[in-house]
Structures are given as structure tokens and as C-alpha cells.
Design a protein around this motif. Structure first.
Motif, PDB file in Angstrom:
ATOM      1  N   ALA A 108       0.729  -1.228  -0.223  1.00 40.28           N
ATOM      2  CA  ALA A 108      -0.016  -0.054   0.150  1.00 40.28           C
ATOM      3  C   ALA A 108       0.901   1.267  -0.109  1.00 40.28           C
ATOM      4  N   ARG A 109       2.160   1.117  -0.143  1.00 41.39           N
ATOM      5  CA  ARG A 109       3.029   2.268  -0.221  1.00 41.39           C
ATOM      6  C   ARG A 109       3.387   2.690  -1.551  1.00 41.39           C
ATOM      7  N   PRO A 110       3.320   3.895  -1.811  1.00 41.27           N
ATOM      8  CA  PRO A 110       3.852   4.776  -2.981  1.00 41.27           C
ATOM      9  C   PRO A 110       5.268   4.470  -3.376  1.00 41.27           C
ATOM     10  N   LEU A 111       5.345   4.079  -4.654  1.00 41.86           N
ATOM     11  CA  LEU A 111       6.958   3.853  -4.868  1.00 41.86           C
ATOM     12  C   LEU A 111       7.895   4.799  -4.517  1.00 41.86           C
ATOM     13  N   SER A 112       7.704   6.140  -4.509  1.00 41.47           N
ATOM     14  CA  SER A 112       8.686   6.972  -4.388  1.00 41.47           C
ATOM     15  C   SER A 112       8.452   7.085  -2.626  1.00 41.47           C
ATOM     16  N   SER A 113       7.904   6.496  -1.825  1.00 45.65           N
ATOM     17  CA  SER A 113       7.878   6.821  -0.672  1.00 45.65           C
ATOM     18  C   SER A 113       9.011   5.648   0.187  1.00 45.65           C
ATOM     19  N   ILE A 114       9.278   4.669  -0.781  1.00 42.44           N
ATOM     20  CA  ILE A 114      10.080   3.702  -0.281  1.00 42.44           C
ATOM     21  C   ILE A 114      11.629   4.107   0.082  1.00 42.44           C
ATOM     22  N   THR A 115      12.111   3.929   1.124  1.00 40.29           N
ATOM     23  CA  THR A 115      13.493   4.255   1.323  1.00 40.29           C
ATOM     24  C   THR A 115      14.316   3.151   1.533  1.00 40.29           C
ATOM     25  N   THR A 116      15.576   3.376   1.559  1.00 39.60           N
ATOM     26  CA  THR A 116      16.288   2.164   1.878  1.00 39.60           C
ATOM     27  C   THR A 116      16.323   1.738   3.140  1.00 39.60           C
ATOM     28  N   ALA A 117      16.237   2.804   4.245  1.00 40.53           N
ATOM     29  CA  ALA A 117      16.209   2.424   5.665  1.00 40.53           C
ATOM     30  C   ALA A 117      15.013   1.414   5.735  1.00 40.53           C
ATOM     31  N   GLN A 118      13.870   1.548   5.051  1.00 41.07           N
ATOM     32  CA  GLN A 118      12.660   0.862   5.274  1.00 41.07           C
ATOM     33  C   GLN A 118      13.146  -0.589   4.653  1.00 41.07           C
ATOM     34  N   VAL A 119      13.445  -0.780   3.460  1.00 35.77           N
ATOM     35  CA  VAL A 119      13.746  -1.929   2.924  1.00 35.77           C
ATOM     36  C   VAL A 119      14.900  -2.750   3.718  1.00 35.77           C
ATOM     37  N   ARG A 120      15.824  -1.853   4.410  1.00 35.36           N
ATOM     38  CA  ARG A 120      16.658  -2.714   5.516  1.00 35.36           C
ATOM     39  C   ARG A 120      16.143  -2.989   6.665  1.00 35.36           C
ATOM     40  N   ALA A 121      15.258  -2.548   7.116  1.00 30.96           N
ATOM     41  CA  ALA A 121      14.274  -2.622   8.312  1.00 30.96           C
ATOM     42  C   ALA A 121      13.411  -3.885   7.968  1.00 30.96           C
ATOM     43  N   TRP A 122      12.792  -3.912   6.582  1.00 26.24           N
ATOM     44  CA  TRP A 122      11.805  -4.943   6.454  1.00 26.24           C
ATOM     45  C   TRP A 122      12.854  -6.172   6.218  1.00 26.24           C
ATOM     46  N   ARG A 123      13.883  -6.329   5.485  1.00 19.55           N
ATOM     47  CA  ARG A 123      14.924  -7.240   5.652  1.00 19.55           C
ATOM     48  C   ARG A 123      15.173  -8.086   6.834  1.00 19.55           C
ATOM     49  N   THR A 124      15.552  -7.038   7.963  1.00 22.39           N
ATOM     50  CA  THR A 124      15.815  -7.569   9.123  1.00 22.39           C
ATOM     51  C   THR A 124      14.787  -8.270   9.963  1.00 22.39           C
ATOM     52  N   GLU A 125      13.667  -7.630   9.739  1.00 19.56           N
ATOM     53  CA  GLU A 125      12.473  -8.149  10.503  1.00 19.56           C
ATOM     54  C   GLU A 125      11.950  -9.744   9.734  1.00 19.56           C
ATOM     55  N   CYS A 126      12.260  -9.957   8.457  1.00 24.10           N
ATOM     56  CA  CYS A 126      12.080 -10.882   7.617  1.00 24.10           C
ATOM     57  C   CYS A 126      12.890 -12.315   8.275  1.00 24.10           C
ATOM     58  N   LEU A 127      14.181 -11.856   8.421  1.00 20.49           N
ATOM     59  CA  LEU A 127      15.212 -12.841   8.905  1.00 20.49           C
ATOM     60  C   LEU A 127      14.857 -13.511  10.161  1.00 20.49           C
ATOM     61  N   THR A 128      13.900 -12.972  10.954  1.00 21.34           N
ATOM     62  CA  THR A 128      13.521 -13.137  12.239  1.00 21.34           C
ATOM     63  C   THR A 128      12.432 -14.352  12.240  1.00 21.34           C
ATOM     64  N   ARG A 129      11.890 -14.510  10.836  1.00 23.52           N
ATOM     65  CA  ARG A 129      10.957 -15.429  10.619  1.00 23.52           C
ATOM     66  C   ARG A 129      10.819 -16.388   9.509  1.00 23.52           C
ATOM     67  N   THR A 130      11.922 -15.873   8.660  1.00 21.38           N
ATOM     68  CA  THR A 130      11.839 -16.756   7.508  1.00 21.38           C
ATOM     69  C   THR A 130      13.171 -17.148   7.088  1.00 21.38           C
ATOM     70  N   GLY A 131      13.412 -18.104   6.539  1.00 23.66           N
ATOM     71  CA  GLY A 131      14.742 -18.800   6.060  1.00 23.66           C
ATOM     72  C   GLY A 131      15.449 -17.595   5.163  1.00 23.66           C
ATOM     73  N   GLU A 132      16.955 -17.583   5.305  1.00 22.74           N
ATOM     74  CA  GLU A 132      17.684 -16.613   4.718  1.00 22.74           C
ATOM     75  C   GLU A 132      17.493 -16.862   3.141  1.00 22.74           C
ATOM     76  N   PRO A 133      17.747 -18.299   2.603  1.00 22.34           N
ATOM     77  CA  PRO A 133      17.251 -18.061   0.998  1.00 22.34           C
ATOM     78  C   PRO A 133      16.027 -17.537   0.495  1.00 22.34           C
ATOM     79  N   THR A 134      14.826 -17.782   1.448  1.00 16.95           N
ATOM     80  CA  THR A 134      13.661 -16.981   0.905  1.00 16.95           C
ATOM     81  C   THR A 134      13.709 -15.632   0.777  1.00 16.95           C
ATOM     82  N   VAL A 135      14.240 -14.879   2.038  1.00 21.41           N
ATOM     83  CA  VAL A 135      14.430 -13.618   2.231  1.00 21.41           C
ATOM     84  C   VAL A 135      15.457 -12.894   0.871  1.00 21.41           C
ATOM     85  N   VAL A 136      16.431 -13.689   0.696  1.00 17.10           N
ATOM     86  CA  VAL A 136      17.197 -13.202  -0.464  1.00 17.10           C
ATOM     87  C   VAL A 136      16.471 -13.296  -1.797  1.00 17.10           C
ATOM     88  N   LYS A 137      15.629 -14.384  -2.049  1.00 13.79           N
ATOM     89  CA  LYS A 137      14.739 -14.132  -3.256  1.00 13.79           C
ATOM     90  C   LYS A 137      13.837 -13.220  -3.212  1.00 13.79           C
TER      91      LYS A 137
END
Length: 374
Positions: A108-137
């Protein structure tokens, strides 16, 4: 002192609103019509500086339509996936990754609103609940989507700039000895024994073995012709797909020591006719990876192989055993990883170096089985 009153700007304008704030207006480079900037400014000087920056961006070809950046990630990702030329299984896999791992956070986020900090935070959170190969994909797919958004001039810069997020270190997989391969094969149901032996001594993938037909087996020269691979959709539907490249279509020699096993299997368990499948399920239907998994685990335990060996590790085992004395090109051809056109692969037919690789594997089998049988 010069009088600047009445002098008109050459580009755009600034004006004070009733609220007291200052608004920037400039000609849209696409339409030529006057448009207002996205934000207003407390001081006239700040508005004039902003107008100067807009003019510079347009002159350098770096201006991006603010309205275009309001396209939501979810709708853009759906259009992106629809436009991709993908095999059915790859499309299904990408759709699943987008739906499960990207849309909940960014849909639900506009493309222009997505920042590198948000992507980094999303990845960190994903790694706590999903295997690394899936997060990399998931990260790789998101980066590809946003790279296309940059090409479409919807955003200026791809925010997927997290160092190392696009790869992971694959743990070293176990390699079985020839004796262990036979121990597992002998512990399998008889209809699956040859499947294990071929996986180990040809390096073929499960899907390539499951799609083999009788006409693909050359018992005179001891070779298999790999022409397709079986895939299974999440719905359970099975289909044969073409290899990803010409290198996937290849003849693969197998040790002549397996010829008695091959002939006995074809007589007892294979489908009928030239197009009959070499390997079938226990009820005579198509062999499924999901149904085979329990048989594999049970046989592995009964054989005393304590390591967590997956069926796919037999391919790693076979390639490791075959590596002795083989060149990189010969191994790549045997594994189906080379990129030359199919005509080049046929230069390595069974009377060539690939036959020698299979014969060396046969020597290992004779040495091991000779010890066992004595």
C-alpha cells in the motif's frame, strides 16, 4: 539602483498564498502546462531555491513526475509480474514470494515513498521469521521490480541498496560414499532403487529423472538422453518443462555396472511403450517429489546414514565423484550447466570423454561392491 518590479521570470513563478506560505509553479516538461510543486514554503527565498532546483533537474533530464511516484507498490508489482516472460513454475514461485513477503509491508506504499532504511528494516524483520534463502529471493525480486520503476521514470533511484542482501553463503552439503549410496538404494522399495543409483552416478536432478521415458534410455551404450524436466505446481498439477537453456538437453553416460539394474527395472516397473515413464509411483501414476520424500527419509535412516542428506545431495555426490580427472567443461556439460548450443553438447556423445567419466564411476562401484560381496 535597478528597479526589478515588473520583470518576469524566464522559468516558472512563485506566489504567496492567503495562508502566507509561498507556492512554486513551473511548466510540466511533458505537457508544457503550468503545475504546482508538491509542497509550499514558509519564505519566498526557500520557494525560489526550490524552483531553481526543479529547473536544473528538468534541464539535466533528471526530473521525475511526483504524481508518477504515487503509484502503489502492490499494483505496480502485479503489472510487473504480468509483463515478465516466465515459465509457469517460476511465475507461481515469484507470485508467492511477492504476495507473502513483499505486499504485507510495501503493497500500500507509493513507490516514491520507499526508502533504503525501510528496505533494510523489512529485511531484518523477515530474517527473524523466514529462512535466509527466501529472504534473499524476496529482496532480489523487489530490487528487480524497482529497477523497472527507475527505467519507467517513476522513481529516480532504487532504494534496494542493502549491501550483501542479494546473496547468502550456501552451507556445504554432505557427500555420500559409494557404499552409502548403495546402502540407501538397497533400503528403498525396489521400484525406487535405480532412481537412487542414477541420481548418484549421473548427477541428474529429481525432475529430470521423473520425466525420463523409455525412448530416452540407450541400454546398448549405457546412456540417458535428458530432454525435459518434470515440475510440480502448488496445486499439485504435474507438467514437463523444457530446460532453461540448450545445455540442459544432453546425453549423460551411466556406468555399465548399472545396466543389469536398468534392464531389470524397465522389465518390472517402467511404463509401457516408448513413451512410458521409466519411474512411476506405487499405484502406477506419475512419480511425485512430495510422495517420494517419506520413502527417502525412511530408507536413509534404515541404511544408517545419520547425516541430514537430501535426495538432491545425490547430485552433489555424483558430481564430486565424477570430478576426478574431468575438466571443467566436461563436468559442466554432464551437469547441464554450460551455455553452448545443443549442437556443441552432442560433440561429447557417449563414445567420448563422458563415457570415460562414467567408466571411472563404474570402477568405484566395482571396488566397493566387490568388498561388500566378498
Amino acid at each position: 539602483m535597478p528597479n526589478n518590479q515588473g520583470r518576469r521570470r524566464r522559468f516558472g513563478s512563485v506566489r504567496q498564498l492567503k495562508s502566507g506560505r509561498w507556492q512554486v509553479r513551473y511548466p510540466d516538461p511533458s505537457t508544457g502546462q503550468l503545475r504546482s510543486a508538491e509542497e509550499t514554503y514558509a519564505a519566498k527565498r526557500a520557494a525560489e531555491v526550490a524552483l531553481t532546483h526543479i529547473e536544473a533537474d528538468i534541464s539535466r533530464g533528471q526530473w521525475a513526475d511526483p504524481e508518477a511516484g504515487k503509484v502503489f507498490f502492490g499494483e505496480y508489482a502485479a503489472a510487473w509480474l504480468k509483463d515478465r516472460k516466465l515459465a509457469a513454475r517460476s511465475r507461481e514461485r515469484n507470485e508467492s514470494v511477492i504476495r507473502l513477503h513483499l505486499l504485507p509491508t510495501f503493497g500500500a506504499r507509493p513507490l516514491s515513498s520507499i526508502t533504503t532504511a525501510q528496505v533494510r528494516a523489512w529485511r531484518t524483520e523477515c530474517l527473524t521469521r523466514t529462512g535466509e534463502p527466501t529472504v534473499v529471493k524476496a529482496y532480489q525480486i523487489m530490487r528487480a521490480i524497482l529497477n523497472t520503476a527507475v527505467d519507467d521514470e517513476l522513481i529516480r533511484r532504487n532504494p534496494c541498496r542493502v549491501k550483501g542482501a542479494d546473496r547468502y553463503d550456501v552451507p556445504e552439503r554432505p557427500v555420500l560414499t559409494v557404499a552409502e549410496v548403495y546402502a540407501v538404494a538397497d533400503a528403498m522399495a525396489p521400484r525406487y532403487r535405480l532412481l537412487v543409483l542414477l541420481a548418484a552416478f549421473t548427477g541428474l536432478r529429481f525432475g529430470e529423472l521423473a520425466s525420463l521415458r523409455r525412448r530416452d534410455v540407450d541400454t546398448e551404450n549405457g546412456a540417458l538422453m535428458v530432454q525435459r524436466s518434470q515440475a510440480e505446481m502448488q496445486t499439485g498439477a504435474l507438467f514437463d518443462k523444457a530446460p532453461k537453456s540448450d545445455a540442459g538437453v544432453r546425453p549423460v553416460a551411466f556406468p555399465t555396472e548399472l545396466l543389469p539394474d536398468m534392464k531389470g527395472h524397465l522389465d518390472a516397473y517402467a511404463g509401457t511403450g516408448r513413451d512410458g515413464h521409466v519411474f512411476l509411483g506405487p499405484q502406477g501414476g506419475r512419480l511425485r517429489r512430495s510422495n517420494f520424500r517419506d520413502d527417502w527419509i525412511k530408507a536413509r535412516k534404515n541404511a544408517g546414514v545419520t547425516a541430514d542428506v537430501h535426495f538432491h545431495d545425490l547430485r552433489h555426490t555424483g558430481n564430486t565423484l565424477a570430478a576426478s580427472g574431468a575438466s571443467l567443461r566436461e563436468l559442466m556439460t554432464r551437469m547441464g550447466h554450460s551455455t553452448p548450443r545443443a549442437a556443441l553438447i552432442y560433440q561429447h556423445m557417449v563414445n567420448g570423454r563422458d563415457r570415460e567419466i562414467a567408466d571411472r564411476l563404474g570402477s568405484m562401484i566395482r571396488e566397493t561392491r566387490g568388498d561388500v560381496d566378498s
